[in-house]
Scaffold this motif. Structure first.
Motif, PDB file in Angstrom:
ATOM      1  N   ARG A   1      -0.644   3.606  10.423  1.00 40.85           N
ATOM      2  CA  ARG A   1      -0.573   2.390  11.235  1.00 40.85           C
ATOM      3  C   ARG A   1      -1.184   1.204  10.528  1.00 40.85           C
ATOM      4  O   ARG A   1      -0.680   0.101  10.574  1.00 40.85           O
ATOM      5  CB  ARG A   1      -1.320   2.594  12.563  1.00 40.85           C
ATOM      6  CG  ARG A   1      -0.499   3.388  13.537  1.00 40.85           C
ATOM      7  CD  ARG A   1      -1.087   3.257  14.940  1.00 40.85           C
ATOM      8  NE  ARG A   1      -0.330   4.111  15.841  1.00 40.85           N
ATOM      9  CZ  ARG A   1      -0.871   4.919  16.733  1.00 40.85           C
ATOM     10  NH1 ARG A   1      -2.183   4.975  16.863  1.00 40.85           N
ATOM     11  NH2 ARG A   1      -0.126   5.657  17.500  1.00 40.85           N
ATOM     12  N   ARG A   2      -2.343   1.473   9.875  1.00 41.62           N
ATOM     13  CA  ARG A   2      -3.099   0.387   9.268  1.00 41.62           C
ATOM     14  C   ARG A   2      -2.429  -0.124   7.989  1.00 41.62           C
ATOM     15  O   ARG A   2      -2.477  -1.298   7.670  1.00 41.62           O
ATOM     16  CB  ARG A   2      -4.505   0.888   8.967  1.00 41.62           C
ATOM     17  CG  ARG A   2      -5.526  -0.215   8.802  1.00 41.62           C
ATOM     18  CD  ARG A   2      -6.908   0.365   8.560  1.00 41.62           C
ATOM     19  NE  ARG A   2      -6.891   1.315   7.468  1.00 41.62           N
ATOM     20  CZ  ARG A   2      -7.805   2.270   7.277  1.00 41.62           C
ATOM     21  NH1 ARG A   2      -8.797   2.411   8.121  1.00 41.62           N
ATOM     22  NH2 ARG A   2      -7.733   3.086   6.251  1.00 41.62           N
ATOM     23  N   GLU A   3      -1.807   0.785   7.238  1.00 36.98           N
ATOM     24  CA  GLU A   3      -1.355   0.432   5.890  1.00 36.98           C
ATOM     25  C   GLU A   3       0.122   0.037   5.811  1.00 36.98           C
ATOM     26  O   GLU A   3       0.550  -0.524   4.817  1.00 36.98           O
ATOM     27  CB  GLU A   3      -1.576   1.614   4.922  1.00 36.98           C
ATOM     28  CG  GLU A   3      -2.991   2.147   4.875  1.00 36.98           C
ATOM     29  CD  GLU A   3      -3.993   1.157   4.302  1.00 36.98           C
ATOM     30  OE1 GLU A   3      -3.572   0.255   3.528  1.00 36.98           O
ATOM     31  OE2 GLU A   3      -5.180   1.274   4.626  1.00 36.98           O
TER      32      GLU A   3
END
Ligand code: IPE
Ligand code: MG
Length: 231
Positions: free
Chosen positions: A70-72
């Motif tokens: 999700r973050r990357e």
């Protein structure tokens, strides 16, 4: 990517802290490969055998995959990375599978680094699923047994549109393949380093690449023949 647990233990931290730091190392290596124009990178994140670890560790690893993905994903997408997962994803949670599918769809047309995350992957599993798929086609009359050659078999592997790996890197000091890309590494150069994965940085990547660049790859030929091919 081996050595997360030992990295943590040496610091009197829980193993999961090592996995978290491992994600940081992973980000650095992906960036390093993209920056150097390396065509493809396949990271062994979770093997078919890793389910046998303590339940808590497995669930932390699954959470980490989800969170990291999700973050990357937007940064990866902006950098032109094409992300794919290889392995049997049927064992993952619906949420994780959904996130994987979204990430793959988002980056499918990207033309930069071809990044594969091997998750619930095993080299033997890959060969087996290819054999099953081909057998199925033979049973359906769509393929003849005589047409099954190396090229045909490769098309059925999970790495079908990727180049054969040139370099295999294992961190953490162990000198074994541990059921990673078995068919695919037939002619890969092997590089083993005692550096633990969370400590693996761009200088280590550079060292591996320089060592690789100095090797003569003969693919079964004599040294003289191989030299002539490159002349
Ligand atoms: C590799 O680090 C990461 C995964 C398998 C997910 P390890 O967890 O195997 O670390 P060590 O080998 O115990 O140090
Ligand atoms: Mg290990």
């Amino acid at each position: 990517m081996d050595g997360n647990g030992r990295w943590a233990r040496a610091r009197h931290l829980p193993r999961t802290a090592g996995h978290k730091r491992g994600v940081e190392a992973t980000r650095g290596v992906i960036r390093g490969c993209a920056r150097r124009g390396i065509e493809a990178l396949t990271l062994f994140a979770f093997s078919s055998e890793n389910w046998r670890r303590p339940r808590e560790e497995v669930s932390t690893l699954m959470d980490l995959f989800l969170v990291a993905l999700r973050r990357e994903i937007s940064a990866l997408h902006e950098n032109g990375v094409r992300l794919r997962f290889i392995g049997d994803r049927s064992a993952f949670s619906a949420r994780l599978r959904e996130q994987i599918e979204q990430a793959e769809a988002l980056t499918a047309e990207n033309t930069g680094l071809k990044l594969q995350i091997a998750a619930n992957y095993g080299g033997q599993w890959d060969i087996l699923q290819a054999a099953r798929a081909l057998a199925q086609r033979v049973a359906e009359g769509a393929l003849s047994v005589d047409d099954i050659d190396e090229a045909c078999f490769e098309q059925a592997l999970s790495t079908h549109d990727l180049p054969q790996p040139d370099l295999f890197i294992r961190t953490g000091g162990e000198q074994r393949i541990s059921n990673f890309l078995l068919w695919q590494i037939a002619y890969a150069e092997l590089w083993f380093t005692p550096v633990l994965w969370p400590d693996f940085d761009d200088t280590h990547l550079q060292a591996a690449l320089e060592d690789f660049a100095g090797r003569q790859r003969r693919f079964g030929l004599t040294g003289e023949q191989a030299e002539q091919q490159h002349a």
